[in-house]
Design a protein around this motif. Structure first.
Motif, mmCIF file in Angstrom:
data_model
loop_
_atom_site.group_PDB
_atom_site.id
_atom_site.type_symbol
_atom_site.label_atom_id
_atom_site.label_comp_id
_atom_site.label_asym_id
_atom_site.label_seq_id
_atom_site.Cartn_x
_atom_site.Cartn_y
_atom_site.Cartn_z
ATOM 1 N N ARG A 1 4.133 -1.293 -5.873
ATOM 2 C CA ARG A 1 4.979 -2.305 -4.894
ATOM 3 C C ARG A 1 4.448 -2.291 -3.683
ATOM 4 O O ARG A 1 5.017 -2.287 -2.693
ATOM 5 C CB ARG A 1 6.177 -1.824 -5.047
ATOM 6 C CG ARG A 1 6.962 -1.908 -6.294
ATOM 7 C CD ARG A 1 8.562 -1.783 -6.446
ATOM 8 N NE ARG A 1 9.149 -2.737 -5.910
ATOM 9 C CZ ARG A 1 9.997 -2.614 -4.920
ATOM 10 N NH1 ARG A 1 10.274 -1.698 -4.194
ATOM 11 N NH2 ARG A 1 10.848 -3.673 -4.600
ATOM 12 N N ALA A 2 3.103 -1.720 -3.197
ATOM 13 C CA ALA A 2 2.571 -1.879 -2.149
ATOM 14 C C ALA A 2 2.603 -3.095 -1.241
ATOM 15 O O ALA A 2 2.643 -3.345 -0.220
ATOM 16 C CB ALA A 2 1.354 -1.022 -1.995
ATOM 17 N N ASN A 3 2.572 -4.222 -2.325
ATOM 18 C CA ASN A 3 2.707 -5.437 -1.756
ATOM 19 C C ASN A 3 3.916 -5.714 -0.912
ATOM 20 O O ASN A 3 3.873 -6.778 0.017
ATOM 21 C CB ASN A 3 2.630 -6.582 -3.059
ATOM 22 C CG ASN A 3 3.566 -6.303 -3.627
ATOM 23 O OD1 ASN A 3 3.952 -5.515 -4.507
ATOM 24 N ND2 ASN A 3 4.498 -7.303 -4.062
ATOM 25 N N VAL A 4 4.964 -5.128 -1.394
ATOM 26 C CA VAL A 4 6.399 -5.075 -0.421
ATOM 27 C C VAL A 4 6.171 -4.793 0.888
ATOM 28 O O VAL A 4 6.487 -5.343 1.880
ATOM 29 C CB VAL A 4 7.393 -4.105 -1.281
ATOM 30 C CG1 VAL A 4 8.489 -4.222 -0.553
ATOM 31 C CG2 VAL A 4 7.749 -4.923 -2.466
ATOM 32 N N LEU A 5 5.322 -3.825 1.004
ATOM 33 C CA LEU A 5 5.102 -3.204 2.342
ATOM 34 C C LEU A 5 3.946 -3.891 3.231
ATOM 35 O O LEU A 5 4.188 -3.986 4.286
ATOM 36 C CB LEU A 5 4.576 -1.516 2.355
ATOM 37 C CG LEU A 5 5.372 -0.696 1.510
ATOM 38 C CD1 LEU A 5 4.480 0.690 1.254
ATOM 39 C CD2 LEU A 5 6.658 -0.607 2.297
ATOM 40 N N PHE B 1 12.495 0.639 0.279
ATOM 41 C CA PHE B 1 11.449 1.054 -0.491
ATOM 42 C C PHE B 1 11.759 2.708 -0.894
ATOM 43 O O PHE B 1 11.211 3.059 -1.893
ATOM 44 C CB PHE B 1 10.278 0.910 0.360
ATOM 45 C CG PHE B 1 9.128 1.001 -0.506
ATOM 46 C CD1 PHE B 1 8.239 0.147 -1.288
ATOM 47 C CD2 PHE B 1 8.396 2.456 -0.496
ATOM 48 C CE1 PHE B 1 7.077 0.259 -2.145
ATOM 49 C CE2 PHE B 1 7.372 2.673 -1.174
ATOM 50 C CZ PHE B 1 6.684 1.432 -2.122
ATOM 51 N N LYS B 2 12.168 3.357 0.178
ATOM 52 C CA LYS B 2 12.405 4.828 -0.153
ATOM 53 C C LYS B 2 13.650 4.878 -1.214
ATOM 54 O O LYS B 2 13.546 5.867 -2.023
ATOM 55 C CB LYS B 2 12.894 5.454 1.063
ATOM 56 C CG LYS B 2 11.636 5.773 2.096
ATOM 57 C CD LYS B 2 10.892 6.882 1.393
ATOM 58 C CE LYS B 2 9.495 7.337 2.158
ATOM 59 N NZ LYS B 2 8.733 8.314 1.669
ATOM 60 N N ARG B 3 14.543 4.003 -1.090
ATOM 61 C CA ARG B 3 15.721 4.033 -2.318
ATOM 62 C C ARG B 3 15.128 3.423 -3.807
ATOM 63 O O ARG B 3 15.339 4.271 -4.502
ATOM 64 C CB ARG B 3 16.734 3.049 -1.590
ATOM 65 C CG ARG B 3 17.364 3.676 -0.335
ATOM 66 C CD ARG B 3 18.911 3.220 -0.389
ATOM 67 N NE ARG B 3 19.493 3.571 0.990
ATOM 68 C CZ ARG B 3 19.974 4.828 1.383
ATOM 69 N NH1 ARG B 3 19.531 5.802 0.742
ATOM 70 N NH2 ARG B 3 20.456 4.786 2.605
ATOM 71 N N TRP B 4 13.979 2.931 -3.522
ATOM 72 C CA TRP B 4 13.388 2.482 -4.693
ATOM 73 C C TRP B 4 12.563 3.648 -5.417
ATOM 74 O O TRP B 4 12.746 4.070 -6.433
ATOM 75 C CB TRP B 4 12.610 1.311 -4.591
ATOM 76 C CG TRP B 4 11.914 1.097 -5.834
ATOM 77 C CD1 TRP B 4 12.040 0.187 -7.050
ATOM 78 C CD2 TRP B 4 10.503 1.385 -5.978
ATOM 79 N NE1 TRP B 4 11.126 0.312 -7.734
ATOM 80 C CE2 TRP B 4 9.965 0.969 -7.404
ATOM 81 C CE3 TRP B 4 9.440 2.122 -5.308
ATOM 82 C CZ2 TRP B 4 8.838 1.193 -7.895
ATOM 83 C CZ3 TRP B 4 8.211 2.226 -5.865
ATOM 84 C CH2 TRP B 4 7.680 1.848 -7.094
ATOM 85 N N LEU B 5 12.103 4.359 -4.278
ATOM 86 C CA LEU B 5 11.106 5.455 -4.868
ATOM 87 C C LEU B 5 12.182 6.529 -5.419
ATOM 88 O O LEU B 5 11.752 7.236 -6.204
ATOM 89 C CB LEU B 5 10.245 6.019 -3.584
ATOM 90 C CG LEU B 5 9.024 5.409 -3.493
ATOM 91 C CD1 LEU B 5 8.439 5.904 -2.037
ATOM 92 C CD2 LEU B 5 8.092 5.513 -4.538
ATOM 93 N N ALA B 6 13.151 6.751 -4.813
ATOM 94 C CA ALA B 6 14.298 7.592 -5.146
ATOM 95 C C ALA B 6 14.834 7.606 -6.500
ATOM 96 O O ALA B 6 15.126 8.577 -7.050
ATOM 97 C CB ALA B 6 15.280 8.045 -3.930
ATOM 98 N N ALA B 7 14.654 6.463 -6.914
ATOM 99 C CA ALA B 7 15.305 5.936 -8.240
ATOM 100 C C ALA B 7 14.215 5.968 -9.374
ATOM 101 O O ALA B 7 14.659 5.843 -10.448
ATOM 102 C CB ALA B 7 15.729 4.503 -8.229
ATOM 103 N N GLN B 8 12.975 6.363 -9.178
ATOM 104 C CA GLN B 8 11.856 6.553 -9.925
ATOM 105 C C GLN B 8 11.941 7.865 -10.892
ATOM 106 O O GLN B 8 11.485 8.869 -10.280
ATOM 107 C CB GLN B 8 10.512 6.210 -9.511
ATOM 108 C CG GLN B 8 10.454 4.761 -8.508
ATOM 109 C CD GLN B 8 10.988 3.629 -9.708
ATOM 110 O OE1 GLN B 8 10.277 3.422 -10.664
ATOM 111 N NE2 GLN B 8 12.048 2.949 -9.086
#
Length: 311
Positions: free
Chosen positions: A242-246, A277-284
């Motif tokens: 998901r680096a495209n989001v950044l 993005f950090k909240r998405w990472l935390a959910a992985q």
């Protein structure tokens, strides 16, 4: 989280003003790089003179014979160059003074190596090809907000640089102008940087500080794999989920200050993008538990900055 003192805030504001003036002066100086001179004519016309424009690499271009128009061009160029040199000298002295004040008042708390790396990217005109992502982006947010985030949120020994694959041709051209590999650019800051053999998107120095260069996941005509130069020992850029989001996110930029008082501009992603993005990472669930907890901590910290301090 703690607000900086009025004295520190005043010094930071003054230092930013000087730094931004320096950035503008550097941009103007690029327009008068090289020089101009009058070249004597051939033996058949020794009295003739021709205006020649030179580049820093030694290339020369004739602008034609001496005419009132070319004489005016020459005089304007030389005056602009003198003005640029004088302005740069004055601003350099001002920056040196602010560096000392920054250090005395403890304005900054970024590791000097990080500031030096960002300054090197700016000096080589490679910074437009990278965004700082991950934990170090917090330094840009807290600087803009005028606060100090808790140390737990900032703890890290690496910096993540997101490389823009969409500009890869321009990047290769500029790196060739620099005359270096990407690792060579880093080694100008710290000669002990080496590419990790087991993780070739990472360079590590003798103290264990790491620089990771990542990219978006392959799309369209992106080449894969990608090496940043033809040098045998250089970065192979890693794809990041998901680096495209950044990469597509709005840009956020702030001047950061090191513990030794030096300054550099950090370009990262908008705070709202960082939080999401950090909240998405935390959910992985496949991410390490300790990292997921830190992701939540950082997301909460930046959300508070947005709610209370950042526009």
């Amino acid at each position: 989280m703690q607000e900086i003192s009025p004295a520190v805030a005043r010094q930071y504001i003054d230092a930013i003003a000087a730094f931004e003036a320096w950035e503008e002066a550097q941009l103007e100086a690029t327009q008068v790089r090289g020089g101009m001179y009058w070249h004597a004519g051939p033996p058949s016309a020794p009295e003739a003179r021709y205006l020649v424009r030179t580049t820093p690499t030694g290339a020369e271009t004739s602008l034609g014979p001496q005419t009132p128009e070319n004489q005016a061009i020459y005089e304007r160029f030389m005056q602009r160059k003198r003005n640029s040199v004088e302005r740069m000298a004055g601003l350099k002295a001002a920056l040196d003074q602010h560096r000392r004040l920054n250090r005395a008042l403890r304005v900054g708390r970024v590791e000097p190596l990080v500031v030096s790396l960002l300054a090197r990217l700016a000096d080589t005109q490679l910074s437009p090809h990278f965004r700082v992502v991950g934990t170090h982006a917090l330094y840009a947010y807290e600087a803009a907000a005028g606060v100090r985030l808790d140390a737990d949120a900032l703890a890290t020994r690496d910096i993540d640089l997101l490389w823009d694959t969409r500009k890869r041709i321009q990047f290769a051209t500029q790196l060739a102008r620099v005359g270096s590999s990407m690792l060579g650019v880093l080694k100008k800051v710290d000669s002990t940087f080496r590419i990790r053999k087991s993780q070739q998107y990472t360079a590590v120095n003798k103290e264990g500080f790491e620089v990771d260069i990542i990219r978006r996941e392959r799309v369209e005509d992106d080449p894969h794999p990608i090496k940043l130069s033809d040098d045998e020992d250089d970065f192979w850029v890693a794809q990041a989920r998901r680096a495209n989001v950044l990469l597509d996110a709005p840009e956020f930029s702030a001047v950061i200050v090191a513990t030794n008082g030096t300054m550099a501009r950090m370009t990262t992603v908008a705070p709202a993008t960082f939080v999401a993005f950090k909240r998405w990472l935390a959910a992985q669930r496949d991410r390490e538990a300790l990292k997921r907890r830190r992701d939540e901590l950082q997301a909460d910290a930046v959300q508070r900055l947005m709610d209370e301090y950042l526009p």
